[in-house]
Design a protein around this motif. Structure first.
Motif, PDB file in Angstrom:
ATOM      1  N   GLN A  11     -14.579  12.733  -1.577  1.00  0.00           N
ATOM      2  CA  GLN A  11     -15.511  12.120  -1.169  1.00  0.00           C
ATOM      3  C   GLN A  11     -16.628  13.196  -0.798  1.00  0.00           C
ATOM      4  OE1 GLN A  11     -16.452   9.079  -0.720  1.00  0.00           O
ATOM      5  NE2 GLN A  11     -14.672   8.102  -1.173  1.00  0.00           N
TER       6      GLN A  11
ATOM      7  N   THR B 142     -17.371  15.745  -2.678  1.00  0.00           N
ATOM      8  CA  THR B 142     -17.843  16.337  -4.146  1.00  0.00           C
ATOM      9  C   THR B 142     -18.760  15.043  -4.448  1.00  0.00           C
ATOM     10  OG1 THR B 142     -15.743  17.514  -4.361  1.00  0.00           O
ATOM     11  CG2 THR B 142     -16.946  16.909  -6.311  1.00  0.00           C
ATOM     12  N   LEU B 143     -18.243  13.784  -4.423  1.00  0.00           N
ATOM     13  CA  LEU B 143     -18.991  12.517  -4.615  1.00  0.00           C
ATOM     14  C   LEU B 143     -20.584  12.718  -4.059  1.00  0.00           C
ATOM     15  CD1 LEU B 143     -16.451   9.859  -4.947  1.00  0.00           C
ATOM     16  CD2 LEU B 143     -17.239  11.092  -6.852  1.00  0.00           C
ATOM     17  N   GLU B 144     -20.270  13.006  -2.678  1.00  0.00           N
ATOM     18  CA  GLU B 144     -21.713  12.946  -1.917  1.00  0.00           C
ATOM     19  C   GLU B 144     -22.454  14.057  -2.315  1.00  0.00           C
ATOM     20  OE1 GLU B 144     -24.426  11.490   0.654  1.00  0.00           O
ATOM     21  OE2 GLU B 144     -22.371  10.290   0.347  1.00  0.00           O
TER      22      GLU B 144
ATOM     23  N   ASN C 132     -22.999  15.311  -5.134  1.00  0.00           N
ATOM     24  CA  ASN C 132     -23.281  15.404  -6.675  1.00  0.00           C
ATOM     25  C   ASN C 132     -23.947  13.824  -7.016  1.00  0.00           C
ATOM     26  OD1 ASN C 132     -22.665  17.706  -7.681  1.00  0.00           O
ATOM     27  ND2 ASN C 132     -20.697  17.134  -6.957  1.00  0.00           N
ATOM     28  N   LYS C 133     -24.227  13.081  -5.582  1.00  0.00           N
ATOM     29  CA  LYS C 133     -24.680  11.767  -6.043  1.00  0.00           C
ATOM     30  C   LYS C 133     -26.181  11.496  -6.596  1.00  0.00           C
ATOM     31  CE  LYS C 133     -26.731  11.032  -1.344  1.00  0.00           C
ATOM     32  NZ  LYS C 133     -26.724  10.205  -0.218  1.00  0.00           N
TER      33      LYS C 133
ATOM     34  N   LEU D  79     -24.499  11.759 -10.256  1.00  0.00           N
ATOM     35  CA  LEU D  79     -22.984  11.416 -10.376  1.00  0.00           C
ATOM     36  C   LEU D  79     -22.788   9.817 -10.151  1.00  0.00           C
ATOM     37  CD1 LEU D  79     -20.238  11.883 -11.705  1.00  0.00           C
ATOM     38  CD2 LEU D  79     -19.757  12.469  -9.183  1.00  0.00           C
TER      39      LEU D  79
ATOM     40  N   VAL E  45     -20.371   6.479  -9.770  1.00  0.00           N
ATOM     41  CA  VAL E  45     -19.108   6.137  -9.699  1.00  0.00           C
ATOM     42  C   VAL E  45     -18.600   4.810  -9.936  1.00  0.00           C
ATOM     43  CG1 VAL E  45     -16.771   6.438  -8.444  1.00  0.00           C
ATOM     44  CG2 VAL E  45     -18.553   8.394  -8.306  1.00  0.00           C
TER      45      VAL E  45
END
Length: 80
Positions: free
Chosen positions: A2, A4-6, A8-9, A12, A14
């Motif tokens: 989470q 990493t996703l946040e 690179n949002k 990126l 998903v």
């Protein structure tokens, strides 16, 4: 994950995909076709079963419209 996703949002995206989606997998259609020809086979041993599967897949290989149909059924498109 989470974090990493946040982090690179901005670049990126998903997509949540189902864990099992045979309708999106063209090889499921191929196996379905193969199983039709070997479904009632009572193989005496593993070698006989392997020969039957190979024979069935070879028959499908020489009928490209069947392979194309399995791909088309997924809604996916092959580039190139």
């Amino acid at each position: 994950m989470q974090q990493t996703l946040e982090a690179n949002k901005d670049w990126l995206t998903v997509f949540q995909l189902p864990s099992y989606a045979p309708d999106l997998n063209p090889q499921e259609g191929i196996w379905s076709l193969a199983k039709r020809t070997i479904g009632n086979l009572a193989a005496a041993d593993l070698d006989q079963l392997a020969r039957a599967v190979k024979r069935s897949l070879k028959q499908i290989q020489y009928r490209p419209h069947l392979v194309d149909g399995c791909l088309a059924a997924t809604g996916l498109v092959m580039d190139g």
